[in-house]
Structure formats: C-alpha cells, structure tokens
Design an enzyme around this catalytic site. Structure first.
Site, mmCIF file in Angstrom:
data_model
loop_
_atom_site.group_PDB
_atom_site.id
_atom_site.type_symbol
_atom_site.label_atom_id
_atom_site.label_comp_id
_atom_site.label_asym_id
_atom_site.label_seq_id
_atom_site.Cartn_x
_atom_site.Cartn_y
_atom_site.Cartn_z
ATOM 1 N N LYS A 154 48.081 23.711 36.833
ATOM 2 C CA LYS A 154 48.328 25.017 36.214
ATOM 3 C C LYS A 154 48.201 26.121 37.255
ATOM 4 O O LYS A 154 47.106 26.399 37.744
ATOM 5 C CB LYS A 154 47.338 25.297 35.081
ATOM 6 C CG LYS A 154 47.758 26.512 34.231
ATOM 7 C CD LYS A 154 46.604 27.153 33.497
ATOM 8 C CE LYS A 154 45.890 28.178 34.335
ATOM 9 N NZ LYS A 154 46.721 29.380 34.635
ATOM 10 N N GLU A 229 35.389 25.570 43.173
ATOM 11 C CA GLU A 229 35.310 26.449 44.343
ATOM 12 C C GLU A 229 35.364 27.862 43.787
ATOM 13 O O GLU A 229 36.394 28.313 43.287
ATOM 14 C CB GLU A 229 36.463 26.160 45.320
ATOM 15 C CG GLU A 229 36.244 26.725 46.712
ATOM 16 C CD GLU A 229 36.611 28.189 46.829
ATOM 17 O OE1 GLU A 229 35.686 29.046 46.740
ATOM 18 O OE2 GLU A 229 37.789 28.486 46.994
ATOM 19 N N CYS A 263 37.844 34.298 48.824
ATOM 20 C CA CYS A 263 36.450 33.961 48.549
ATOM 21 C C CYS A 263 35.620 33.852 49.826
ATOM 22 O O CYS A 263 34.399 33.984 49.779
ATOM 23 C CB CYS A 263 36.364 32.646 47.772
ATOM 24 S SG CYS A 263 37.129 32.685 46.158
ATOM 25 N N GLU A 356 30.919 40.323 44.456
ATOM 26 C CA GLU A 356 32.152 40.012 45.185
ATOM 27 C C GLU A 356 33.204 41.082 44.889
ATOM 28 O O GLU A 356 33.617 41.267 43.743
ATOM 29 C CB GLU A 356 32.681 38.636 44.771
ATOM 30 C CG GLU A 356 33.893 38.206 45.571
ATOM 31 C CD GLU A 356 34.359 36.799 45.235
ATOM 32 O OE1 GLU A 356 34.743 36.066 46.159
ATOM 33 O OE2 GLU A 356 34.319 36.437 44.045
#
Length: 453
Positions: A154, A229, A263, A356
């Site tokens: 996906k 992750e 990331c 983040e």
C-alpha cells in the site's frame, strides 16, 4: 470506488487522479496473494533469483521515467529521484542473491541428524510512507519476495504513482500473477485490513510512531509479525577537534535533504561550547547556499514540502518566541515551500528539540564534553540515526557506543546502505531492514530431526 488527486508539491497543480481500492478489493488481492504463495515458494531458488534480477533490469530500463514521476508526485529533486529509482534496482539485485543463500544449520544431536530450514511466512503487507515512496517500498518487498513470500503493498495516498509503476514493471519482468500487488488506498482501509486479515502474516510499516503503535497493537491480537520504522530526532554531534569547515559545510545536507522530510534527519546539531560561535559563523553561508527551487532543475538541492497542510505543521515549530539564527531562501509563486531554518532553542523542553519536525528546521545547541553530548543526544524518545564529527577515533567509538541509536555515521551523514542493517532504538521502531540477513526477517525457522538409530 473513491479517487484521490495527486498534486505536484512544486506547482500545486493536479498531476492525475488515482482510484483507491476499498476493503472488498483489498480482500480480493490478499486472497490472490494467498493462492500464489505455494507456487512462488516452490520455485527453485535460482529461478526466483533470476526473476528478481529481471525485475531489477526492468526498473533500470525505466529509471528516468520513475524519477520524473517522483519529481511530479513527491517534489523530490531530480538528482534524488534518480538515486531513489536506482536504489530500487540495486536492492532488487542484492535481494536476488538471497534465495540461494537462505542456509539452514545441521546441529549435532544424539541419535540422529538435526537440520533447520527457513520457511516463508506467506502473505506480507508492506505500508509505505510519502517521504521516500520508491526505496522504502523496495526495502520491504525485495527481501520478502526473495524469501518466497507474496507481497501486497500500500503506497501513501499522497504519492502512489511510482509504486503503481513498480507493480507494472514486476508483471513485465515475469513475476507470476498475485505475487506482487500494489493497492493504492487509505491507510484506515487498506493498511488496516493488512493488520486485521488473518492471511497476512507480517506487516512492514514505515511512518509515524503514533500509527506504528496502533499497527503493533493490532498485529499483537493475532500474534502477527511486524517490522516498524518510525520517527526520529537524530543528533549531529560536532566536537572541537573535528574538521569544523567540513562539518559545517555538510550539516545542511544532513537535515535539509528532501526538505527535512526524513526520519534520519539530523534535526539537532550539538556543538562543543568552545567552538560553538565559530561553527555558527561557518554554518550560516552553508545554509544560505542551499539551492531551493524547481525540483526538475538539475542544480536544485532542496524542493518543496509535500503539502500545504504539512507546511503549516512545520511552520508551527517556529513560534514567535523562537530565536531564529538565520534562514535560507525559497522561490516566489506557487508551491509548498519552506526555507531552511536554523534556530537556537531557549530551553531543553522546546518543541523543536523534543518533537520530530519532519521539515527543514534544525536546532543548534552547545555541550560541554563527551558525557554531556551523549546525555543530550539520548534525551529523546527516539533513537534512529545520528552523526559524530571528531578526529579522535577512540572518541568516535566511545560516543558511538554511548548514543542510543540504530544507525550512526562518523564524519558523515550517511544512514542507509542496502548492504547493512537499518532500524531504530526506543520509539524509532522494531526490527531491522536491509543487510545480509534481510530475508530472514520474512521467514520462520523450522527444525527437523531425522532419527538414525
């Protein structure tokens, strides 16, 4: 069937409209993948390897088209997009060596012979984020296919185009029907069905820690394997004995690559106090020299953010009270642009230090010594990546062992090599991708005892 419009982040123009699959279509695809598992598993390892190499060759022949799609789809610079398509090719070639190297053990036991086999899991669901649509997809599907699993993938709703094209190339390369399918759709529909469908035996997810924890909880209800992750808040640690000129010149590219939508972005720069002011003097022209503009231009180094909503989120980290040291520039006109921005946080609890950002904003702060640098670097819930700049090899090793992160670079900002394992500590995720053992993460170990007495 619902649809979504794919928007070019640099122009805000609609690129195309994509049909999104629903739960029924997802179930049909999973059923097809399940039917294909036995035949794919039983293909001789050398033949499976040849099919993966043919897939890699098809990607290579289509590399420029894939790259141009990613420029329009995700706003990546053309240089980055070519590298990303090339990474898919390279990961497939690397994975093509795995089927013939899934070696078991012969274990000495009394009364017979004991051997182990690495058996494929079955159907694997791979959920891909919008920030690196091509390589992150390949990091999941290539070793899964190599191990004898079938894959349903996906892509992110914002960036489905290159994944759809990869699905077409897999068919062209001769992968059997049902072995690799791409299902554009909503995470709440397609991704959730990967989690809840009992035939999907593993979910590979890259994305936010918030969504990752929900996927992990859902998979736990079925004792379903998962690789996650997730987020990062990586530190770039610069010691006084480092090559300051090189450290400052490269620092922008450790955080502003892909407009900071990474990331692994080194969004905190920790600089030893004795050279803090000098480092900022060197950093300013490096930041202002980052070429931000049309991602299709060969000279562009940073493109736009993915969407207007994401730009607003990133801008929210630079509040009225935030001390901005300096910024780079952005083009005029349409596009989801945000300038490379360097801030000097006031307190250890500032959001820009603890959360983040996922955009081109970096915080710079001083530290005193090795222990202080490690303390600050570890003062986060994340532990994905980071850099250490020093000329002292002993210090490099000491600090590397002390920093709680899965992927560290000394005098470099490189985080990912397909030859080596990749993954995070703490809330940055579970499991490892890539490297020589990548296929093992998609297998069960079967033990067989043969009595000889």
């Amino acid at each position: 069937m619902t649809t979504t419009q794919v928007v070019n982040p640099a122009t805000e123009q609609v690129v195309t409209t994509v049909e999104l699959v629903g739960e029924a279509e997802t179930d049909t695809a999973i059923a097809a993948a399940q039917r294909a598992t036995a035949a794919w598993r039983d293909i001789a390892p050398g033949d499976r390897a040849r099919l993966l190499r043919r897939f890699a060759e098809a990607v290579d022949a289509d590399l420029e088209r894939l790259a141009r799609l990613e420029v329009a789809n995700a706003g990546h610079t053309i240089g980055n997009a070519r590298w990303e398509a090339g990474n898919v090719r390279d990961v497939l070639h690397y994975a093509a060596g795995m089927p013939e190297r899934l070696l078991g053990n012969q274990i000495p036991v009394a009364g017979g012979v004991d051997i182990t086999f690495h058996e494929p899991l079955g159907v694997v669901g791979v959920i891909v984020p919008w920030n690196f649509p091509m390589p992150i997809a390949a990091w999941g599907f290539a070793p899964a296919l190599a191990a004898g699993n079938t894959v349903v993938l996906k892509p992110a709703e914002l960036t489905p185009l290159t994944a759809i094209r990869l699905g077409e190339l897999a068919v062209q390369a001769g992968l059997p029907e049902g072995v690799f399918q791409v299902l554009p759709g909503k995470g709440s529909v397609v991704g959730n069905r990967f989690v809840t469908h009992p035939a999907v035996r593993k979910v590979v997810f890259t994305g936010s820690t918030e969504v990752g924890t929900q996927i992990m909880a859902g998979c736990a209800r079925q004792v379903k394997r998962v690789t996650l992750e997730l987020g990062g808040k990586s530190a770039n640690i610069v010691f006084a004995d480092a090559d300051l000129e090189r450290a400052a010149a490269t620092a922008p590219y450790g955080v502003f690559d892909n407009a900071g939508q990474d990331c692994c972005a080194r969004s905190r720069i920790l600089v030893q106090r004795s050279v803090f002011d000098r480092f900022l003097e060197l950093l300013e022209p490096a930041v202002q020299g980052v070429r931000v503009g049309d991602p299709s231009d060969e000279s562009t180094e940073m493109g736009p953010l993915i969407s207007g909503a994401h730009r607003e989120r990133v801008a929210g980290f630079v509040e009225r009270s935030t001390k901005v040291a300096f910024t780079g520039g952005t083009p005029d006109g349409p596009g989801f642009w945000y300038p490379p921005t360097v801030v000097l946080p006031g307190t250890p609890t500032d959001r820009v230090l603890t959360e983040e950002v996922f955009g081109p904003v970096v915080a710079v702060l001083p530290f005193e010594d090795e222990a202080d640098a490690i303390r600050i670097a570890n003062d986060t819930e994340y532990g994905l990546s980071g850099s250490i700049w020093t000329s002292d090899v002993g210090r490099a090793l000491r600090v590397s062992r002390g920093v709680e992160a899965g992927n560290l670079s000394v005098n470099s900002h490189s985080s990912v090599r397909y030859w080596t394992p990749f993954g995070g500590f703490k809330r940055s995720g579970l499991g490892r991708e890539l490297g020589p053992d990548a296929a093992l993460a998609f297998t069960e170990t079967k033990n067989v005892f043969l009595a000889t007495q």
